[in-house]
Scaffold this motif. Structure first.
Motif, PDB file in Angstrom:
ATOM      1  N   VAL A   6       0.856  -1.182   0.000  1.00 37.27           N
ATOM      2  CA  VAL A   6       0.000   0.000   0.000  1.00 37.27           C
ATOM      3  C   VAL A   6       0.894   1.235   0.000  1.00 37.27           C
ATOM      4  O   VAL A   6       1.808   1.336   0.820  1.00 37.27           O
ATOM      5  N   PHE A   7       0.633   2.139  -0.913  1.00 35.67           N
ATOM      6  CA  PHE A   7       1.394   3.375  -0.978  1.00 35.67           C
ATOM      7  C   PHE A   7       0.796   4.388  -0.013  1.00 35.67           C
ATOM      8  O   PHE A   7      -0.409   4.645  -0.039  1.00 35.67           O
ATOM      9  N   ALA A   8       1.640   4.971   0.820  1.00 36.10           N
ATOM     10  CA  ALA A   8       1.164   5.890   1.847  1.00 36.10           C
ATOM     11  C   ALA A   8       0.611   7.180   1.262  1.00 36.10           C
ATOM     12  O   ALA A   8      -0.365   7.724   1.770  1.00 36.10           O
ATOM     13  N   PHE A   9       1.196   7.671   0.190  1.00 36.79           N
ATOM     14  CA  PHE A   9       0.785   8.976  -0.319  1.00 36.79           C
ATOM     15  C   PHE A   9       0.451   8.945  -1.796  1.00 36.79           C
ATOM     16  O   PHE A   9       0.638   9.908  -2.510  1.00 36.79           O
ATOM     17  N   ASP A  10      -0.050   7.846  -2.276  1.00 32.14           N
ATOM     18  CA  ASP A  10      -0.465   7.715  -3.666  1.00 32.14           C
ATOM     19  C   ASP A  10      -1.941   8.082  -3.760  1.00 32.14           C
ATOM     20  O   ASP A  10      -2.785   7.267  -4.104  1.00 32.14           O
ATOM     21  N   LEU A  11      -2.244   9.351  -3.434  1.00 31.87           N
ATOM     22  CA  LEU A  11      -3.630   9.787  -3.353  1.00 31.87           C
ATOM     23  C   LEU A  11      -3.924  10.875  -4.378  1.00 31.87           C
ATOM     24  O   LEU A  11      -3.075  11.710  -4.672  1.00 31.87           O
ATOM     25  N   THR A  12      -5.140  10.864  -4.881  1.00 28.22           N
ATOM     26  CA  THR A  12      -5.597  11.982  -5.702  1.00 28.22           C
ATOM     27  C   THR A  12      -5.950  13.126  -4.759  1.00 28.22           C
ATOM     28  O   THR A  12      -6.056  12.946  -3.540  1.00 28.22           O
ATOM     29  N   THR A  13      -6.172  14.294  -5.305  1.00 30.32           N
ATOM     30  CA  THR A  13      -6.552  15.442  -4.485  1.00 30.32           C
ATOM     31  C   THR A  13      -7.841  15.147  -3.723  1.00 30.32           C
ATOM     32  O   THR A  13      -7.951  15.444  -2.536  1.00 30.32           O
TER      33      THR A  13
END
Length: 83
Positions: free
Chosen positions: A66-73
């Protein structure tokens, strides 16, 4: 705090080579990571579920793919609202 019990076959613990306490910690972290990945829990709430600080939780996510900061806005905004 609520308690949730999960019944596990003895063979599962033997296969994992873990004590019930170790298995419990692992299941909590795995559930927290998945719920965070699905956007159902913020990183802070998921860290609580895992029994870790938020920083430790975010650092541990890589073990679960799981990527910690692979988030869209939008996902980041939702995460902040759910914190």
């Amino acid at each position: 705090m609520k308690t949730v019990q999960i019944e596990l076959p003895d063979a599962v613990l033997l296969s994992l080579k873990e004590t019930p306490e170790e298995c419990s910690r692992e299941l909590r972290m795995a559930a927290a990571a998945k719920l965070y990945e699905l956007g159902k829990l913020s990183s802070g709430r998921a860290a609580e579920l895992a029994g870790l600080s938020r920083i430790s939780f975010l650092q541990a996510l890589g073990r679960y793919g799981v990527f910690a900061f692979d988030l869209t806005t939008e996902e980041l905004e939702r995460d902040m609202r759910n914190a």
